[in-house]
Motif scaffolding. Structure first.
Motif, mmCIF file in Angstrom:
data_model
loop_
_atom_site.group_PDB
_atom_site.id
_atom_site.type_symbol
_atom_site.label_atom_id
_atom_site.label_comp_id
_atom_site.label_asym_id
_atom_site.label_seq_id
_atom_site.Cartn_x
_atom_site.Cartn_y
_atom_site.Cartn_z
ATOM 1 N N VAL A 27 0.871 -1.167 0.000
ATOM 2 C CA VAL A 27 0.000 0.000 0.000
ATOM 3 C C VAL A 27 0.915 1.225 0.000
ATOM 4 N N THR A 28 0.690 2.126 -0.920
ATOM 5 C CA THR A 28 1.545 3.295 -1.024
ATOM 6 C C THR A 28 0.702 4.531 -1.270
ATOM 7 N N GLU A 29 1.279 5.662 -0.925
ATOM 8 C CA GLU A 29 0.573 6.924 -1.145
ATOM 9 C C GLU A 29 0.804 7.408 -2.568
ATOM 10 N N LYS A 30 -0.197 8.011 -3.107
ATOM 11 C CA LYS A 30 -0.098 8.597 -4.442
ATOM 12 C C LYS A 30 1.130 9.501 -4.518
ATOM 13 N N GLY A 31 1.897 9.334 -5.598
ATOM 14 C CA GLY A 31 3.071 10.162 -5.792
ATOM 15 C C GLY A 31 4.380 9.513 -5.347
ATOM 16 N N LYS A 32 4.269 8.444 -4.542
ATOM 17 C CA LYS A 32 5.483 7.755 -4.098
ATOM 18 C C LYS A 32 5.945 6.755 -5.149
ATOM 19 N N ASP A 33 7.224 6.386 -5.079
ATOM 20 C CA ASP A 33 7.777 5.362 -5.973
ATOM 21 C C ASP A 33 7.694 3.999 -5.283
ATOM 22 N N VAL A 34 7.504 2.947 -6.086
ATOM 23 C CA VAL A 34 7.494 1.592 -5.542
ATOM 24 C C VAL A 34 8.368 0.686 -6.397
ATOM 25 N N GLU A 35 8.927 -0.338 -5.729
ATOM 26 C CA GLU A 35 9.703 -1.359 -6.427
ATOM 27 C C GLU A 35 9.111 -2.722 -6.118
ATOM 28 N N LEU A 36 8.879 -3.484 -7.161
ATOM 29 C CA LEU A 36 8.344 -4.832 -7.024
ATOM 30 C C LEU A 36 9.411 -5.802 -7.508
ATOM 31 N N ARG A 37 9.591 -6.882 -6.754
ATOM 32 C CA ARG A 37 10.688 -7.798 -7.059
ATOM 33 C C ARG A 37 10.165 -9.143 -7.538
ATOM 34 N N CYS A 38 10.926 -9.751 -8.448
ATOM 35 C CA CYS A 38 10.588 -11.079 -8.961
ATOM 36 C C CYS A 38 11.842 -11.943 -8.999
ATOM 37 N N ASP A 39 11.760 -13.114 -8.357
ATOM 38 C CA ASP A 39 12.826 -14.115 -8.433
ATOM 39 C C ASP A 39 12.329 -15.249 -9.314
ATOM 40 N N PRO A 40 12.852 -15.372 -10.523
ATOM 41 C CA PRO A 40 12.359 -16.431 -11.421
ATOM 42 C C PRO A 40 12.922 -17.784 -11.034
ATOM 43 N N GLN A 43 7.262 4.901 -10.764
ATOM 44 C CA GLN A 43 7.550 6.205 -10.171
ATOM 45 C C GLN A 43 6.269 7.035 -10.093
ATOM 46 N N ARG A 44 6.219 7.867 -9.065
ATOM 47 C CA ARG A 44 5.097 8.810 -8.922
ATOM 48 C C ARG A 44 3.765 8.086 -9.106
ATOM 49 N N THR A 45 3.527 7.102 -8.263
ATOM 50 C CA THR A 45 2.359 6.241 -8.440
ATOM 51 C C THR A 45 1.057 7.033 -8.470
ATOM 52 N N GLN A 46 0.130 6.507 -9.263
ATOM 53 C CA GLN A 46 -1.209 7.069 -9.400
ATOM 54 C C GLN A 46 -2.226 6.016 -8.974
ATOM 55 N N GLN A 47 -3.427 6.442 -8.672
ATOM 56 C CA GLN A 47 -4.448 5.498 -8.226
ATOM 57 C C GLN A 47 -4.752 4.443 -9.286
ATOM 58 N N GLU A 48 -4.648 4.837 -10.544
ATOM 59 C CA GLU A 48 -4.941 3.876 -11.606
ATOM 60 C C GLU A 48 -3.870 2.792 -11.738
ATOM 61 N N ASP A 49 -2.751 2.945 -10.998
ATOM 62 C CA ASP A 49 -1.719 1.905 -10.997
ATOM 63 C C ASP A 49 -2.099 0.747 -10.077
#
Lengths: 114, 109
Positions: free
Chosen positions: A12-25, A80-86
């Motif tokens: 859960v993040t606030e609008k405008g913040k950056d997030v990183e999602l990780r994947c280990d294949p 970057q700069r997350t939006q609600q539609e993300d």
């Protein structure tokens, strides 16, 4: 005997913040995919890595989205700069090679932008 | 351009009835076609692929190049078949895997 692992499971993040999602294949899989799953939109292709080739970024919805795959293994999807539609479930998958082989999916990261 | 279309968002049938989930594709070449399934609270997983010409859990799918279709069929639906089904296409160039919008199958008792 691990499958595809994604972290975090929920974010859960606030609008405008950056997030990183990780994947280990899965070890040894040369192909790695990122998809976005949202209600009514199905599985939206985002980006595809295959071996040492340049990634296919044709599905990234805007320049706020980027992804990298280090050492042909772990991948990070950055928004970057997350939006609600993300807000959506972000799925990662890997397969042994580029064509015709089974893609194995992670459990996904559920991203909520408030 | 690669495209996969699943015209039905929701398909509801009674147990024991036949079921057909439609999938149409557009691709200028010889694609590989797949069906993936996602059961409730489980990961998306491969159900079957056209090159194998196999039947999995009673499901079959035939590639019709003339109609550019790859419909999924089962003669007698079971309640445990209730899930989200996705049709997917992989092209020969670099193998990008593209999915349709998905069809939710609901099998009622």
């Amino acid at each position: 005997g691990a499958g595809v692992s994604q972290s975090p499971s929920n974010k859960v993040t606030e609008k405008g913040k950056d997030v990183e999602l990780r994947c280990d294949p899965i070890s040894g899989h040369t192909a790695l995919y990122w998809y976005r799953q949202s209600l009514g939109q199905g599985l939206e292709f985002l980006i595809y890595f295959q071996g040492n080739s340049a990634p296919d970024k044709s599905g990234l919805p805007s320049d706020r989205f980027s992804a990298e795959r280090t050492g042909g293994s772990v991948s990070t999807l950055t928004i970057q700069r997350t939006q609600q539609e993300d807000s959506a479930v972000y799925l990662c998958a890997s397969s042994l090679d580029s064509r015709g082989t089974e893609a194995f999916f992670g459990q996904g990261t559920r991203l909520t932008v408030v | 351009a690669q495209r996969v279309t699943q015209p039905e968002k929701l398909l509801s049938v009674f147990k024991g009835a036949p079921v057909e989930l439609k999938c149409n594709y557009s691709y200028s070449g010889s694609p590989e076609l797949f069906w993936y399934v996602q059961y409730s609270r489980q990961r998306l997983q491969l159900l079957l692929r056209h090159i194998s010409r196999e039947s999995i859990k009673g499901f079959t799918a035939d590639l019709n190049k003339g109609e550019t279709s790859f419909h999924l069929k089962k003669p007698f639906a079971q309640e445990e078949d209730s899930a989200m089904y996705y049709c997917a296409l992989s092209g020969p160039v670099r193998g990008k895997l593209i999915f349709g919008q998905g069809t939710e199958l609901s099998v009622k008792p």
